[in-house]
Design an enzyme around this catalytic site. Structure first.
Site, short mmCIF file in Angstrom:
data_model
loop_
_atom_site.label_atom_id
_atom_site.label_comp_id
_atom_site.label_asym_id
_atom_site.label_seq_id
_atom_site.Cartn_x
_atom_site.Cartn_y
_atom_site.Cartn_z
N THR A 1 -2.70 1.28 -4.73
CA THR A 1 -3.27 2.38 -3.88
C THR A 1 -4.60 2.77 -4.34
OG1 THR A 1 -2.45 4.50 -2.98
CG2 THR A 1 -1.92 3.70 -5.27
N ASN A 2 -5.36 3.00 -3.25
CA ASN A 2 -6.65 3.51 -3.54
C ASN A 2 -6.44 5.17 -3.65
OD1 ASN A 2 -8.07 1.37 -3.36
ND2 ASN A 2 -8.84 1.58 -1.22
N GLN A 3 -6.93 5.73 -4.48
CA GLN A 3 -6.85 7.26 -4.80
C GLN A 3 -8.12 7.83 -5.38
OE1 GLN A 3 -4.07 8.96 -3.99
NE2 GLN A 3 -3.24 7.12 -2.96
N ASP B 1 0.72 -1.14 0.24
CA ASP B 1 0.04 -0.21 0.18
C ASP B 1 0.79 1.27 0.04
OD1 ASP B 1 -2.51 1.43 0.35
OD2 ASP B 1 -1.84 1.69 2.57
N ASP C 1 -0.09 5.19 1.20
CA ASP C 1 -0.12 6.15 2.20
C ASP C 1 -0.23 5.61 3.44
OD1 ASP C 1 -0.04 8.00 -0.21
OD2 ASP C 1 -2.43 8.04 0.10
N ARG D 1 -11.36 -0.48 -6.03
CA ARG D 1 -10.75 -0.19 -4.96
C ARG D 1 -10.65 -1.49 -3.95
NH1 ARG D 1 -10.90 4.84 -2.48
NH2 ARG D 1 -11.38 3.74 -0.65
N LYS D 2 -9.16 -1.37 -3.24
CA LYS D 2 -9.09 -2.33 -2.38
C LYS D 2 -10.22 -2.40 -1.18
CE LYS D 2 -5.17 -0.64 -1.42
NZ LYS D 2 -4.03 -0.13 -0.60
#
Length: 180
Positions: A57-59, A13, A15, A107-108
């Site tokens: 990564t989810n953004q 991941d 962040d 997204r995760k």
């Protein structure tokens, strides 16, 4: 101690794991991106231990219109350039800009980014993969794909039980052993 071999893949991941997380918003610009202590050195070590090291990564800041995809790519370029300075690198950065509320989002914890990675790198075997994150979604993502899971402890409240827990990426790097 985690034992793996050179044909394993490490999923990270971003962040809260590689860089300090902004709990009040998003990492919108390179100047907002601050590496966690020891993260660069840990990734350099991972490059020697794993066949592949990728970021998932989810953004959703992009999906919300708070930042553009160009902003996100600028942040990732900065991260890669800084890693390169210490002889570290990432094989690829997979990201989802979908909103949490979007049906069938990528997204995760949904496994989409894992499948994208496997499509790009067909040698990836999820049973020989480790997912490292700091949230419930990260741990569930790894579980959904049958990976070993590692929680990096942060201010985030986490109820999911990971296979392993460490204070930082550097501590994780010191606790991985390659089998002969």
């Amino acid at each position: 101690m985690i034992t793996c071999s050179k044909d394993w893949t490490l999923f990270l991941d971003r962040d809260g794991v590689i860089n300090q997380r902004n709990f009040e918003g998003y990492i919108e610009h390179p100047q907002d991106f601050n590496f966690e202590t020891g993260a660069k050195e840990a990734i350099a070590a991972f490059n020697k231990l794993f066949q592949r090291v990728v970021v998932v990564t989810n953004q959703q800041g992009v999906g919300k219109g708070i930042m553009t995809e160009r902003n996100l790519l600028d942040v990732h370029t900065y991260m890669l350039e800084e890693l390169e300075k210490v002889g570290a690198g990432l094989d690829h950065i997979f990201y989802s800009t979908d909103l949490k509320t979007k049906e069938n989002n990528s997204r995760k914890p949904n496994p989409a980014m894992g499948y994208w990675a496997q499509e790009m790198f067909p040698e990836i075997d999820f049973k020989k993969s480790i997912m490292v994150g700091d949230t419930n979604g990260d741990i569930r993502f790894g579980r959904n794909l049958g990976m070993t899971t590692v929680l990096i402890k942060s201010k985030e409240e986490v109820s999911e039980q990971a296979d392993f827990e460490f204070e930082s990426l550097l501590e994780l790097a010191k606790n991985i052993k390659q089998d002969a």
